[in-house]
Design a protein around this motif. Structure first.
Motif, PDB file in Angstrom:
ATOM      1  N   ASP A 183      45.422  42.518  33.805  1.00 33.94           N
ATOM      2  CA  ASP A 183      45.351  41.153  33.332  1.00 33.94           C
ATOM      3  C   ASP A 183      45.401  40.219  34.534  1.00 33.94           C
ATOM      4  O   ASP A 183      46.430  40.114  35.180  1.00 33.94           O
TER       5      ASP A 183
ATOM      6  N   SER B  18      36.749  31.886  33.335  1.00 37.06           N
ATOM      7  CA  SER B  18      36.627  32.926  32.317  1.00 37.06           C
ATOM      8  C   SER B  18      37.301  34.188  32.838  1.00 37.06           C
ATOM      9  O   SER B  18      37.626  34.297  34.020  1.00 37.06           O
ATOM     10  N   GLY B  19      37.490  35.159  31.946  1.00 38.91           N
ATOM     11  CA  GLY B  19      38.196  36.385  32.322  1.00 38.91           C
ATOM     12  C   GLY B  19      37.577  37.088  33.515  1.00 38.91           C
ATOM     13  O   GLY B  19      38.269  37.491  34.447  1.00 38.91           O
TER      14      GLY B  19
ATOM     15  N   ARG C 265      38.187  35.137  36.693  1.00 40.46           N
ATOM     16  CA  ARG C 265      39.585  35.280  37.140  1.00 40.46           C
ATOM     17  C   ARG C 265      39.762  36.585  37.879  1.00 40.46           C
ATOM     18  O   ARG C 265      40.413  36.643  38.915  1.00 40.46           O
ATOM     19  N   GLN C 266      39.151  37.635  37.319  1.00 43.66           N
ATOM     20  CA  GLN C 266      39.312  38.929  37.965  1.00 43.66           C
ATOM     21  C   GLN C 266      38.658  38.892  39.354  1.00 43.66           C
ATOM     22  O   GLN C 266      39.172  39.463  40.303  1.00 43.66           O
TER      23      GLN C 266
ATOM     24  N   ALA D 159      39.935  44.533  30.199  1.00 43.36           N
ATOM     25  CA  ALA D 159      39.977  43.344  29.363  1.00 43.36           C
ATOM     26  C   ALA D 159      38.651  42.589  29.393  1.00 43.36           C
ATOM     27  O   ALA D 159      38.540  41.536  28.795  1.00 43.36           O
ATOM     28  N   LEU D 160      37.658  43.127  30.066  1.00 40.41           N
ATOM     29  CA  LEU D 160      36.423  42.363  30.248  1.00 40.41           C
ATOM     30  C   LEU D 160      35.268  42.922  29.418  1.00 40.41           C
ATOM     31  O   LEU D 160      35.310  44.049  28.945  1.00 40.41           O
TER      32      LEU D 160
END
Lengths: 671, 317, 149
Positions: free
Chosen positions: A108, A166-167, A170-171, A194-195
């Motif tokens: 996360d 967005s996810g 962020r990653q 999580a993507l």
């Protein structure tokens, strides 16, 4: 030399031996890692595969001293740079290594990013911390890093807060922060779980590129065998706190030796035959509070030997690069092993033919969705989560809705379940009745009895403060669907039996169950109403590989026995292929393509469908490495003049396209 | 090259070849992941009382609350009885007056407990109003996205002014009375509580289990009693517990700077303030009220914090 | 600065001004309390108000280039562990929520309520200090007029 014999060509940089990690939990001691050993060689990619709770994250977190505060390394050694890190006690010692030499990317991204500081400042902070660079210089370097990890408009993005990303973005930021100190080892703890699949493929590609550029050793921790096949040189399989099998990626995928590895590979839906039960691993991973005797996998292995329950198997070398910890490799077990092999061979041959495709000719429409739009207000702006979507669901079929997060697939499911009272337009007709409008109490009741929903996250979908008994009978209470207390208990027990849970579990709280068991409780809760139509909102995406097969089989069994109709929402095309009759692909609130399952896989037309299909990781290293990744960009359509229409291009195959595209698709199909 | 045996935990004893055959498979064994008998409140209380200091503090605070409410009922000493005899002023501690008398000959022991009771009452009132208003406002805020802009502005305006500004200004502009004190202390706290509870209620409202309840047609009343309240009870307790020492401390501060309660009211603030006036000559007069005050503040603060930790399931270790 | 940013900038000044005001009022109230006289409170706040106006003025001078010896020199920042590599990311003790500041919340309102110096340039921050000090001074003087003796 040691390295030559092991099949590794580069020098050894980190060596973990018999690492044991313990946690103090509720007055008991839990052994999360039970003597795991691992060697890391420079520049290599190792994947550690295992289910949640097998200790894979804990094991690697112990390399950088980031265990939770109640955890500690209780044995073994971790040698890095000539020092035994298992002996480190203070934060200062760890900070010489953590982030500087060994960095980690967590599942996360929000756990790594400070929500109240701009992302740029956070990267700059790491650079000045490690190199002592001047702030302005560090800022320039941070912007370079952001550009490197593929963030467009980096100068502007520098000043934004994590929640504006967005996810996937962020990653990327987390990866930039992690590599800012040029670490030697990068540990990626489920970096893409999580993507979305397309984003996942991009992130994996990014990590691969960075690995080459910086000559890093990368350790992937994942439960997704598809990812493993695409990235790893070496694979370690972990179960119950131990590495039970280790080898090159080809050895693990082609000649698995440990029964757990074999079972894991067999239970993948990609390899299942439609209409048959998927091979499933029984039960749940072991609780590490208990003392484990013998082979930890034995209780779940129907083919275990007696010795498996008594003695822990040692390490058997199969080839110089491949070893496993199982008694099956012992010379004494040779006869039994041959028996198993021949049984396995027979099973493969007798795997029955796929079931007949669903007959749409005489099917009756159960639910019709016409021009459904759902609007949301976000920060003063209104946006369309679902944009004039139309489809029908026939009685007895499974229609899958596939799309990425934010595509509006869950919104459609919830709109059908009438969760949003306002901002829904268009019509949803269930059995000739429009259910978008206001309904009387009786009609609502009837609807609640006939339509139910299964949720994505088994950890979030059960009320933690209620017992299983209450959770399952909530619907019964609401409409008083029982004669007496005994009748209610009887109904609860019956449904628990049906989903495969012992009825004694009804007095327990949800905490006490594993993910798969909780998901079955969730299924029981909706089935106790005896519905005809079930919206399954990503029911398996949060589950472990070994548990997935159980839940898929359960859903299929219920469909057969109760004649259920499913609207199955998913993001993973591989699972969907196994269970659905028709598939609808959704992108940015619009369904772009809808066809029968095999037709869609054989003739994908819309570029988004093609991109999605190409991004799905396939659990075979050869396939995975020769695969070409397609990308989809909305800008490739020219819809300014020629508006796209929802067109039936072939019987049962719909696609969203304008006139020009339709003619291209037609020629494509004729080929 | 490494050999296999160094991995095995036990020395390789003689193996029995007969053991290498199929074992009987038991489905129940594979399904059971261990009955941990977890219950939220049990674990919370267990974690909370594991610390011996907490047990002692809880006992102490309970004792003080009981004492401050029982003493005024059973005692015959009038805390307001002013003595006309200068001989009875500023008496040293004795068997009759355990902690002596003050400048007007009033018994300090009695006054301290009366003051303690009044301060507790004030603290409870403020805790109730802060947490109560905060929770109601938070619930409304959480359930109505529409009032977001208004509440955000209100929140910004109110929270960016430190609470001392409210207290001092209101006390100086309005006249000293119970109402002033109450208004100045309760006017700000609720909005932060409201945001706190809004976040909790919002996350509960949008959580999957609550949506599941909606799909099952659970009526609002049962959603509130089953889905929402059990998840925020511990928060309410904790917030209220932490509000009390804060209010008592604020009251003492206001008394200290001379804008607290009317002089004839018996509160800890006034007693401390009077003790301070005669501190140079009779320092012991300040002893008892200060000790009580410190104990209450520290004990509640520690208890509140420990409870907050204990109520977090992640700390149920 | 766009409209949104300007709003946040004004909020920053406002917050700073009230932070100063809160601290000074406590001091004034203590002076008033110790002397047991409202008049002293009024005097103290009036004096502090004038002081703050001066401080604001000096900040303005410094901003435009006028230097006072030893005035507001900064010490080097200590290297902290970056957030990503901290083990316990919420290390602080639990705060009762009425004492929580915006930075303690982790929700969707963080941006709408943010009061963060990081997003503004150094000049803007110094200017904001000047405005805040002057505003605090004005408020204190006004208070000294409002309060009845």
């Amino acid at each position: 030399m040691k390295t030559a014999l092991n099949g590794h060509t580069t020098p050894l940089i980190l060596s973990a031996k018999n690492v044991e990690v313990k946690f103090n939990l509720r007055g008991k001691t839990l052994t999360a890692v039970r003597g795991a050993s691992l060697d890391l060689y420079k520049g290599e990619t190792l994947a550690i595969v295992g289910e949640s709770g097998c200790g894979k994250s804990v094991f690697t977190k112990s390399f950088i001293g980031m265990l939770d505060k109640n955890g500690y390394i209780s044995g073994g050694s971790i040698t890095y740079d000539g020092e035994d890190m298992a002996k480190y006690t203070t934060e200062q010692e760890w900070l010489k290594v953590r982030g500087k030499k060994i960095a980690m990317v967590f599942q996360d991204p929000m756990t790594s990013l400070n929500p109240v500081r701009t992302i740029g400042e956070q990267i700059t902070e790491v650079i000045t911390w490690h190199f002592g660079t001047e702030h302005e210089q560090a800022k320039r370097e941070a912007i370079e890093l952001l550009k490197r990890v593929g963030i467009a408009d980096a100068e502007y993005r520098y000043k934004q807060y994590p929640n504006e990303f967005s996810g996937g973005m962020r990653q990327r930021v987390v990866i930039a922060t992690a590599i800012a100190c040029r670490p030697e080892i990068l540990i990626c703890d489920e970096p893409t779980t999580a993507l979305d699949v397309t984003v996942q493929a991009q992130i994996i590609r990014l990590i691969k590129e960075l690995q080459k550029e910086l000559d890093m050793t990368v350790v992937y921790i994942t439960h997704d065998l598809g990812v493993v096949a695409s990235v790893a040189d070496w694979v370690g399989v972990m179960y119950a706190g131990q590495i039970i099998e280790y080898g090159t990626v080809h050895e693990i995928f082609k000649q698995p030796a440990h029964p757990y590895t074999k079972a894991l590979l067999m239970s993948l839906p990609q390899l299942g035959v439609k209409g048959n039960d998927l091979y499933s691993i029984k039960g749940a991973p072991p609780n590490l509070f208990k003392k484990i005797e013998g082979d930890a996998f034995a209780p779940r292995n129907p083919e275990a030997m007696e010795i498996d329950f008594e003695q822990e198997p040692p390490r058997f070398d199969i080839t110089p690069t491949h070893w496993a910890k199982t008694w099956l490799l012992h010379p004494y077990a040779e006869i039994y092993r041959k028996e198993l092999d021949s049984a396995e061979h027979k099973r493969k041959i007798s795997a029955t033919k796929p079931e007949k495709p669903f007959g749409y000719k005489n099917a009756e429409k159960l639910l019709q969705v016409k021009n459904l739009s759902v609007n949301f207000k976000l920060g003063g702006k209104e946006f369309k989560a679902v944009d004039s979507v139309s489809f029908d669901i026939y009685k007895g079929e499974t229609l899958s809705l596939v799309g990425e997060s934010g595509s509006g697939k869950t919104t459609i499911g919830r709109a059908i379940m009438r969760i949003y009272n306002s901002n829904v337009s268009g019509s949803i007709t269930y059995k000739d009745e429009n259910i978008v409008e206001k309904m009387s109490k009786n009609e609502t009741k009837k609807l609640h009895m006939e339509m139910q929903m299964i949720f994505q996250d088994p950890m979030a979908s059960l009320n933690e403060r209620a017992k299983v008994d209450y959770i399952i009978s909530e619907g019964l209470y609401n409409y008083h669907l029982f004669d007496s207390e005994a009748d209610r208990m009887h109904k609860v027990e019956e449904i628990m039996q049906e989903v495969g849970l012992p009825k004694e579990f009804s007095s327990r709280f949800p905490h006490e169950f594993s993910g798969g068991q909780r998901q079955r409780i969730g299924i029981a809760r909706s089935l106790v109403m005896n519905p005809e139509f079930v919206v399954a909102d990503e029911p398996i995406s949060a589950l472990d590989v070994s548990i997935r097969a159980q839940v898929i089989n359960l859903l299929n069994k219920l469909k057969r026995e109760r004649g259920l109709t499913y609207l199955f929402i998913a993001h993973d095309l591989s699972v969907v292929r196994f269970i659905s009759d028709r598939i609808a692909v959704i992108n940015k609130g619009r369904i772009v393509e809808l066809a029968e399952c095999e037709e869609l896989f054989a003739n994908p037309l819309h570029p988004y469908t093609k991109a999605l299909l190409s991004a799905v990781p396939y659990p075979d290293p050869d396939v995975e490495r020769s695969k070409k990744l397609l990308t989809y960009d909305r800008a490739m359509h020219n819809y300014t003049k020629d508006k796209p229409l929802w067109t039936e291009i072939k019987e049962g195959h719909f696609v969203l396209a304008n006139q020009a595209e339709i003619s291209i698709y037609r020629t494509e199909m004729e080929k | 090259m490494e050999v296999k045996t160094n991995e095995a935990k036990r020395p390789a004893a003689a193996l029995n070849p007969l053991k290498f055959r199929a074992a009987i498979y038991n489905n129940m064994d594979s399904e059971d992941i261990g009955f941990s008998n977890y219950s939220y409140w049990k674990s919370t209380l267990r974690t909370f009382f594991k610390n011996k200091a907490v047990v002692a503090l809880v006992a102490l605070v309970t004792g003080m609350i009981v004492m401050s409410f029982m003493y005024p009922i059973f005692s015959t000493v009038d805390p307001n009885k002013v003595s006309m005899l200068p001989l009875e002023w500023n008496l040293r501690p004795s068997a009759e007056h355990w902690f002596g008398t003050d400048t007007l000959g009033r018994d300090i022991w009695a006054r301290a407990w009366y003051g303690c009771r009044n301060s507790f009452l004030l603290g409870f009132c403020i805790a109730c109003s802060d947490v109560g208003f905060g929770m109601i406002a938070g619930a409304l805020w959480g359930y109505n996205k529409k009032i977001d802009p208004f509440m955000i502005e209100l929140y910004n305006i109110m929270t960016n002014i430190p609470s001392t500004v409210y207290m001092v200004l209101l006390a100086y502009i309005m006249n000293t009375s119970y109402i002033t004190l109450f208004v100045s202390m309760a006017s700000r706290g609720w909005i932060v509580e409201a945001r706190f509870f809004r976040n909790r209620i919002l996350s509960i409202r949008d959580s999957e289990y609550n949506i599941a309840s909606q799909c099952l047609g659970t009526p609002m009343r049962r959603i509130a009693t089953r889905n929402i309240i059990p998840h925020i009870v511990s928060l309410i307790i904790m917030e209220a517990a932490l509000c009390i020492p804060y209010s008592i401390g604020s009251e003492v501060f206001m008394g200290f700077v001379g804008v607290g309660m009317p002089v004839d009211a018996i509160t800890l603030g006034n007693i401390v303030n009077q003790g301070r006036a005669s501190f140079t000559l009779h320092p012991y007069q300040m002893l008892l009220p200060t000790v009580i005050l410190c104990t209450i503040t520290v004990a509640f603060y520690v208890i509140g914090n420990k409870f907050a930790d204990a109520s977090d399931p992640r700390n149920h270790v | 600065m766009d409209a949104q940013q300007l709003k946040r900038y004004i909020r920053l000044i406002y917050t700073k001004a009230f932070r100063y005001l809160g601290a000074v009022l406590v001091l004034c109230a203590l002076i008033g309390g110790i002397y047991g006289n409202r008049l002293h409170f009024v005097f103290a706040s009036c004096a502090a108000g004038s002081g703050f106006l001066c401080w604001g003025w000096f900040t303005h001078l410094k901003r435009t280039g006028f230097k006072l010896v030893g005035f507001g020199e900064k010490t080097a920042e200590q290297a902290k562990t970056p957030y990503i590599w901290r083990i316990d990311k919420q290390k602080r003790l639990h705060k009762p929520s009425f004492m929580m500041t915006n930075a303690d919340f982790d929700d969707d309102l963080v941006n709408a309520t943010a009061c963060n110096e990081n997003e503004f340039s150094k000049e803007n921050i110094i200017a904001s200090r000047m405005y805040a000090r002057a505003a605090c001074g004005v408020m204190l003087i006004v208070i000294s007029f409002i309060v009845n003796i």
